[in-house]
Design an enzyme around this catalytic site. Structure first.
Site, PDB file in Angstrom:
ATOM      1  N   ALA A 276       0.774  -1.243  -0.020  1.00 55.18           N
ATOM      2  CA  ALA A 276      -0.191   0.065  -0.143  1.00 55.18           C
ATOM      3  C   ALA A 276       0.785   1.348   0.044  1.00 55.18           C
ATOM      4  CB  ALA A 276      -1.135  -0.138   1.299  1.00 55.18           C
ATOM      5  N   HIS A 277       0.041   2.367   0.138  1.00 54.05           N
ATOM      6  CA  HIS A 277       0.988   3.730  -0.193  1.00 54.05           C
ATOM      7  C   HIS A 277       1.711   4.053   1.022  1.00 54.05           C
ATOM      8  CE1 HIS A 277      -3.248   5.675   1.301  1.00 54.05           C
ATOM      9  NE2 HIS A 277      -2.678   4.843   2.306  1.00 54.05           N
ATOM     10  N   ASN A 278       2.896   4.694   0.753  1.00 56.85           N
ATOM     11  CA  ASN A 278       3.950   5.118   1.815  1.00 56.85           C
ATOM     12  C   ASN A 278       4.632   3.899   2.626  1.00 56.85           C
ATOM     13  OD1 ASN A 278       3.147   7.841   1.225  1.00 56.85           O
ATOM     14  ND2 ASN A 278       1.243   7.681   2.569  1.00 56.85           N
TER      15      ASN A 278
END
Length: 345
Positions: free
Chosen positions: A241-243
């Site tokens: 997922a993001h980050n």
């Protein structure tokens, strides 16, 4: 492409026992060996197959002493398994080197740049200002977005998609159907019960020597970068997922899911279907068994199992008790019945 046993032995610094002129053009498992193939024996429990294999050449450890006559040519090396892996590297490199030039139809933006000795397959797309390094193989139907940077000696297999602004290091391999840099799962709840999309304007960065399996997805950061550090190996069907940040040389098996903003250390090993909650930190050298669920920070140098994940020895003891729960329940009910009877008497 044929290889003589003497050439293979020279490449591996091995010792030939048998016919040095034996030729091979493919590889096989020792139990399914066929004439013209090369096999290897590394695990002693498979030794019985070497006496009946039809493979023309077999790699064995220098410590191996046959108990019966062997028809195949042997090449004795320090480590048969590692030697076999080296030969597969050579085979794949030779096969990849045959791919050169640009097939049509494909689209390469005028502002894009490419290094020497590359390959672009039919129906591939390379966007504006993309920068592609030397000896990069871009197979058919690959999408490389605007401003993407790809280092030297990379392979992008058919159907891989690299979104705008993403960065791929040197010697990376991205398998079919993988998506690098898609939007992270960001939606803000509204008063009327709907959700407003939070636009993801970051990118995804893969450092050197990363391999991404088929249909694995790595989301871009919301404003910064999702980072996959050097040497990471991701299996098929994984969601990052993001980050998220994944540390050097960490490996993950299929169907693992990593939630947003999780930070994973170096040299970790995750089994299949591991799940990590968001915004948690995992230290270095952490091993998680298959289907482990992690909901809080983990210190370095641990092996855990279960959901929620706990220290593996504790988890195994708990599983033993879980298996015995029906009998324990029966005994407790019987004991309760006996106590109640004694009270009445």
């Amino acid at each position: 492409m044929d290889f003589k046993a003497t050439d293979i032995a020279s490449f591996l610094n091995g010792e030939i026992v048998g016919d040095g002129d034996a030729k091979v053009s493919n590889v096989s498992k020792i139990e399914d060996g066929k004439p013209g193939t090369l096999a290897f024996l590394a695990n002693p429990k498979y030794e019985n197959y070497i006496y009946e294999t039809k493979a023309s050449v077999v790699l064995v450890n220098k410590s191996f002493t046959p108990k019966e006559e062997i028809s195949a040519t042997l090449i004795k090396v320090d480590d048969a398994y590692q030697a076999f892996a080296s030969l597969l590297d050579l085979y794949v490199q030779a096969k990849a080197s045959m791919k050169q030039g640009i097939e049509q139809p494909c689209y390469i933006a005028e502002s894009a740049t490419r290094g020497d000795d590359g390959y672009v397959g039919a129906f591939a797309y390379i966007g504006n200002n993309a920068k592609i390094g030397k000896n990069v193989k871009i197979y058919p139907q690959v999408h490389v977005g605007d401003n993407v940077k790809i280092g030297d000696d990379c392979i992008l297999y058919p159907g891989a998609k690299i979104y705008d602004d993403c960065v791929i290091g040197n010697r990376c391999i991205i398998h079919s159907g993988a998506v690098i840099g898609a939007d992270g799962f960001g939606f803000a709840p509204q008063a009327d019960g709907t959700y407003k999309k939070v636009h993801q304007i970051g990118n995804a960065v893969l450092e050197d020597d990363v391999e991404i399996g088929a249909n694995t997805t790595i989301d871009c950061g919301t404003m910064e970068s999702t980072i996959i550090r050097k040497g990471v190996k991701l299996d098929n069907l994984i969601q990052i997922a993001h980050n998220v940040e994944v540390g050097d040389n960490t490996v993950m098996a299929a169907q693992t899911g990593i939630s947003g903003s999780a930070k994973i250390g170096k040299n970790c090993m995750f089994g299949g279907q591991v799940g990590l909650g968001g915004h948690i930190t995992v230290g270095d050298n952490v091993t998680l068994g298959a289907q482990s669920g992690v909901v809080s920070n983990l210190k370095s140098n641990q092996t855990l199992l279960g959901s929620p994940a706990i220290e593996i020895k504790t988890a195994m003891r708990a599983y033993v008790l879980l298996k015995d729960l029906p009998e324990i329940r029966r005994d407790v009910l019987q004991l309760k019945k006996t106590i109640n009877t004694d009270k009445k008497n």
